[in-house]
Design an enzyme around this catalytic site. Structure first.
Site, PDB file in Angstrom:
ATOM      1  N   ASP A  43      -9.370  -4.662  -5.736  1.00 49.37           N
ATOM      2  CA  ASP A  43      -8.764  -3.692  -4.602  1.00 49.37           C
ATOM      3  C   ASP A  43      -8.837  -2.371  -5.416  1.00 49.37           C
ATOM      4  O   ASP A  43      -7.990  -2.131  -6.048  1.00 49.37           O
ATOM      5  CB  ASP A  43      -7.242  -4.266  -4.173  1.00 49.37           C
ATOM      6  CG  ASP A  43      -6.581  -3.301  -3.241  1.00 49.37           C
ATOM      7  OD1 ASP A  43      -7.435  -2.191  -2.723  1.00 49.37           O
ATOM      8  OD2 ASP A  43      -5.191  -3.452  -2.870  1.00 49.37           O
TER       9      ASP A  43
ATOM     10  N   SER B 230       0.875  -1.212   0.085  1.00 53.89           N
ATOM     11  CA  SER B 230      -0.120  -0.020   0.059  1.00 53.89           C
ATOM     12  C   SER B 230       0.933   1.283   0.118  1.00 53.89           C
ATOM     13  O   SER B 230       1.809   1.509  -1.124  1.00 53.89           O
ATOM     14  CB  SER B 230      -0.720  -0.180   1.044  1.00 53.89           C
ATOM     15  OG  SER B 230      -2.120   0.762   1.023  1.00 53.89           O
TER      16      SER B 230
ATOM     17  N   HIS C  42      -7.742  -5.641   0.095  1.00 50.58           N
ATOM     18  CA  HIS C  42      -6.687  -4.903   0.326  1.00 50.58           C
ATOM     19  C   HIS C  42      -5.550  -5.410   1.284  1.00 50.58           C
ATOM     20  O   HIS C  42      -4.129  -4.975   0.939  1.00 50.58           O
ATOM     21  CB  HIS C  42      -6.794  -3.388   0.574  1.00 50.58           C
ATOM     22  CG  HIS C  42      -5.802  -2.466   0.362  1.00 50.58           C
ATOM     23  ND1 HIS C  42      -4.813  -2.257  -0.791  1.00 50.58           N
ATOM     24  CD2 HIS C  42      -4.970  -1.642   1.420  1.00 50.58           C
ATOM     25  CE1 HIS C  42      -3.805  -1.528  -0.561  1.00 50.58           C
ATOM     26  NE2 HIS C  42      -3.946  -1.146   0.683  1.00 50.58           N
TER      27      HIS C  42
END
Length: 365
Positions: free
Chosen positions: A263, A206, A328
């Protein structure tokens, strides 16, 4: 070195080569360790720091036999100022600087022999503090400083909040993440200058994936004659514009983006209008944008470009639609990598296709 991208992973991704799968999972464990070492407890006096000393960090996270040792802790500083009323809410307190990851060096003879080189890992966690969330929301593109823009004929740009977290420092107290990384790269190159084969692998999830890409860009722009630099990005958002991608490729950086098509974080910020990007993503339904309109859109500072090679996965058969957090989560990514076969046949291994799994979410992106 093919697993490091020296041939851009041609023929290794779909179907996914089993040995490459093992390497992706191995680096994913280093990112998991970055999460495991971080103190998420906002009521703790050590909130947002590393819970363990360097010498035992990997062992505490189950990587004691990885063959690597941690040589540097990494901190990121946010430029945004939190509202004062936030300080009265303990669960929302957010230090300006937080522990974001670490640098580790492979020092095990057997592992060096297996890899055929001494590997240096830079691992970053994802967003964890309120200040980092606010930086994430600063999503427009901004120009890189002069020392990160070697080509006068191009204008590389990256996400504003990301650049802020990479370059901001607290004068006389905490150096910027950029300064720490550059100093550590110099130290490593000096320490291992006599070795024939080195590699630098930068990985993250991320926000950490975006920082990994920016870090690779920075060090390959700043230093000449670096060993091979590879980025393994798990669930990363977009980072920069076409000029940023061009310079990244010119520097020889290899980027493998592991993407879950379900995602949404991998589809932000901004939007993509570059024809090469559309072709890379296999999107034949997008018409060419007229050059005048493309220029107008780029001036809005919202036009990004995808970078590197993509390993495209899907969690649609494993996770209920709409569960964004689980789609995610890093554990989901590692599960999908572990079980992906091919997009052309059975997406997941037959023995696990219908396996119902549970994930302990970090509640972070």
């Amino acid at each position: 070195m093919e697993f490091q991208g020296i041939k851009n992973w041609d023929g290794l991704l779909d179907p996914l080569d089993d040995d490459l799968r093992g390497e992706i999972l191995r680096y994913g464990e280093f990112v998991e360790a970055a999460y495991g070492c971080f103190d998420f407890d906002t009521s703790s006096a050590t909130y947002a720091t590393c819970r363990y000393p360097k010498r035992s960090m990997l062992m505490q996270c189950g990587l004691g036999r990885s063959g690597y040792k941690v040589v540097k802790n990494l901190y990121a500083t946010c430029a945004v100022q939190m509202p004062r009323w936030i300080e009265k809410l303990p669960n929302l307190k957010s230090p300006q600087s937080s522990w974001i990851g670490y640098v580790a060096v492979c020092d095990d003879v057997d592992e060096i022999t297996r890899l055929g080189r001494r590997d240096i890992v830079v691992a970053y966690r994802g967003t964890a503090t309120c200040s980092e969330w606010l930086e994430n929301l600063r999503a427009t593109l901004t120009c890189l400083p002069d020392d990160m823009s070697p080509d006068e004929n191009s204008e590389p740009m990256v996400q504003s909040g990301l650049l802020s977290m990479y370059t901001t420092k607290i004068e006389g107290h905490i150096p910027s993440l950029q300064e720490t990384i550059r100093e550590e790269i110099i130290s490593i190159l000096n320490n291992y200058s006599d070795e024939y084969s080195l590699s630098i692998t930068i990985t993250g999830h991320s926000l950490g994936a975006a920082l990994a890409t920016l870090t690779a860009y920075d060090i390959t722009t700043k230093f000449n004659n670096l060993p091979m630099v590879t980025v393994l990005s798990f669930g990363g958002p977009r980072v920069g514009n076409k000029s940023f991608r061009y310079q990244l490729e010119k520097n020889g950086t290899k980027v493998l983006r592991i993407v879950n098509s379900d995602d949404p974080i991998t589809k932000v910020p901004g939007f993509v209008i570059d024809d090469d990007d559309m072709a890379h993503r296999g999107d034949a339904t997008v018409a060419r944008v007229p050059s005048w309109l493309e220029k107008y859109m780029e001036d809005t500072q919202w036009v990004y470009a995808e970078v590197g090679k993509e390993l495209k996965l899907s969690s649609k058969d494993s996770i209920r639609k709409g569960n964004v957090a689980k789609c995610h989560d890093l554990k989901t990514y590692l599960y999908l990598v572990n079980n992906f076969v091919s997009s052309l046949t059975c997406p997941l291994r037959a023995t696990v296709r219908n396996y119902s799994f549970r994930l302990n979410l970090h509640n972070t992106v």
